[in-house]
Design a protein around this motif. Sequence first.
Motif, short mmCIF file in Angstrom:
data_model
loop_
_atom_site.label_atom_id
_atom_site.label_comp_id
_atom_site.label_asym_id
_atom_site.label_seq_id
_atom_site.Cartn_x
_atom_site.Cartn_y
_atom_site.Cartn_z
N LEU A 175 0.95 -1.40 0.01
CA LEU A 175 -0.11 0.15 0.00
C LEU A 175 0.96 1.21 0.06
O LEU A 175 0.73 2.20 -0.69
N ALA A 176 1.95 1.21 0.89
CA ALA A 176 2.77 2.53 0.75
C ALA A 176 3.54 2.87 -0.35
O ALA A 176 3.53 3.92 -1.00
N LEU A 177 3.80 1.75 -1.18
CA LEU A 177 4.53 1.76 -2.77
C LEU A 177 3.41 2.41 -3.75
O LEU A 177 3.49 3.13 -4.48
N ALA A 178 2.21 1.73 -3.50
CA ALA A 178 1.15 2.21 -4.41
C ALA A 178 0.54 3.60 -3.94
O ALA A 178 0.51 4.43 -4.96
N LEU A 179 0.46 3.94 -3.00
CA LEU A 179 0.17 5.24 -2.48
C LEU A 179 1.39 6.50 -2.57
O LEU A 179 1.23 7.61 -2.94
N ALA A 180 2.56 6.00 -2.65
CA ALA A 180 3.72 7.03 -3.15
C ALA A 180 3.42 7.30 -4.55
O ALA A 180 3.75 8.56 -4.92
N ILE A 181 2.99 6.35 -5.37
CA ILE A 181 2.73 6.87 -6.73
C ILE A 181 1.36 7.65 -6.93
O ILE A 181 1.43 8.69 -7.41
N ALA A 182 0.32 7.07 -6.29
CA ALA A 182 -1.04 7.62 -6.68
C ALA A 182 -1.37 9.02 -5.89
O ALA A 182 -2.16 9.59 -6.17
N CYS A 183 -0.56 9.07 -4.65
CA CYS A 183 -1.00 10.21 -3.93
C CYS A 183 0.23 11.25 -4.11
O CYS A 183 0.02 12.47 -3.67
N ASP A 184 1.46 10.80 -4.02
CA ASP A 184 2.76 11.61 -4.01
C ASP A 184 3.02 12.02 -5.50
O ASP A 184 3.50 13.32 -5.74
N ILE A 185 3.33 11.29 -6.41
CA ILE A 185 3.55 11.57 -7.88
C ILE A 185 2.66 12.11 -8.73
O ILE A 185 2.66 13.08 -9.30
N HIS A 186 1.64 11.35 -8.81
CA HIS A 186 0.55 11.48 -9.86
C HIS A 186 -0.24 12.72 -9.91
O HIS A 186 -0.23 13.43 -10.73
N PRO A 187 -0.43 12.99 -8.68
CA PRO A 187 -1.49 14.56 -8.57
C PRO A 187 -0.84 15.69 -8.70
O PRO A 187 -1.41 16.56 -9.29
N LEU A 188 0.70 15.69 -8.79
CA LEU A 188 1.54 16.83 -9.03
C LEU A 188 1.42 16.85 -10.73
O LEU A 188 1.81 18.10 -11.06
N GLY B 217 10.00 11.02 -7.22
CA GLY B 217 9.13 10.08 -6.64
C GLY B 217 10.08 8.63 -7.08
O GLY B 217 9.99 7.60 -6.14
N PHE B 218 10.34 8.52 -8.28
CA PHE B 218 10.82 7.30 -8.80
C PHE B 218 12.16 6.90 -7.89
O PHE B 218 12.61 5.83 -7.71
N ALA B 219 12.96 8.11 -7.48
CA ALA B 219 14.25 7.62 -6.66
C ALA B 219 13.83 6.77 -5.52
O ALA B 219 14.64 5.94 -5.04
N ALA B 220 12.98 7.40 -4.84
CA ALA B 220 12.29 6.63 -3.57
C ALA B 220 12.06 5.24 -3.83
O ALA B 220 12.28 4.33 -3.27
N LEU B 221 11.39 5.17 -4.89
CA LEU B 221 10.70 3.77 -5.29
C LEU B 221 11.86 2.78 -5.70
O LEU B 221 11.89 1.62 -5.42
N GLU B 222 12.86 3.29 -6.44
CA GLU B 222 13.90 2.58 -6.64
C GLU B 222 14.76 1.92 -5.60
O GLU B 222 15.01 0.68 -5.41
N ALA B 223 14.73 2.56 -4.55
CA ALA B 223 15.43 2.33 -3.23
C ALA B 223 14.46 1.23 -2.42
O ALA B 223 14.99 0.54 -1.69
N GLN B 224 13.11 1.43 -2.66
CA GLN B 224 12.15 0.41 -2.03
C GLN B 224 11.95 -0.81 -2.76
O GLN B 224 11.05 -1.38 -2.19
N ALA B 225 12.47 -0.91 -4.03
CA ALA B 225 11.82 -2.12 -4.77
C ALA B 225 12.15 -3.28 -4.61
O ALA B 225 11.27 -4.46 -4.80
N GLY B 226 13.09 -3.56 -3.71
CA GLY B 226 13.60 -5.12 -3.21
C GLY B 226 13.78 -5.97 -4.38
O GLY B 226 14.03 -5.42 -5.55
N GLU B 227 13.88 -7.09 -4.21
CA GLU B 227 14.51 -8.05 -4.90
C GLU B 227 13.63 -8.83 -5.71
O GLU B 227 13.88 -9.71 -6.47
N GLY B 228 12.29 -8.67 -5.56
CA GLY B 228 11.18 -9.62 -6.02
C GLY B 228 11.13 -9.11 -7.60
O GLY B 228 11.81 -8.17 -8.01
#
Length: 209
Positions: free
Chosen positions: A95-108, A139-150
């Motif tokens: 949910l945190a990853l999804a909201l980082a996109i839907a609420c932090d990146i996209h609305p701007l 926003g992508f910089a934070a997501l890249e760091a959080q992406a994990g190994e999956g």
Amino acid sequence: MTPVLYDYFRSSACYRVRIALNMKGIAYEVAPTNLVENAQHDAAFVQKNPQHFVPLLEIDGHSLTQSLAIIDYLDAKVEAPPLVPRDPAARARVLALALAIACDIHPLNNLRVLRYLDRELSVAVEARDAWYRHWVADGFAALEAQAGEGRFLGGDAPGLADICLVPQMFNARRLKVDLAPFPRLVTIDAAACALDSFARAHPDAVQPV
């Protein structure tokens, strides 16, 4: 009755819902709603959604708005495949990853914000596009760091985080965001886009003739 999706082919939020409908195997009809031509402001549509936003999904006698709320409904309605993990900690991460996109990146960076920069603040096209690229890259910089190994953003199976990532990656490319600093996101996006449920939702696959 077949669900009806009020849809604009290039809308990130609509793109999310199309992916989720495909993943859940729910057939639907499209009511094209051209944002560029301001169809979202037509009186008949505003009666359905006073926010003047797409997507709007008519399903099971309900008129649902907001892409993440619609996806949550679909996930509750159809059990498989699950779009968020059942484990509480894993669920919170997705949910945190999804909201980082839907609420932090996209609305701007959505159409109404870009139009306001253009029409009300008289921002030059070059500066407006720089605004777009800045906030996406931030926003992508934070997501890249959080992406994990999956294989996917949320883990080993595609889910809500990937449903949000793929449309944002599409728009980032459209606005010429430099994706070289985000190799994990590029790899994850490619893995998701190779799946039929994502491919059939792509704007090029649903664009009106």
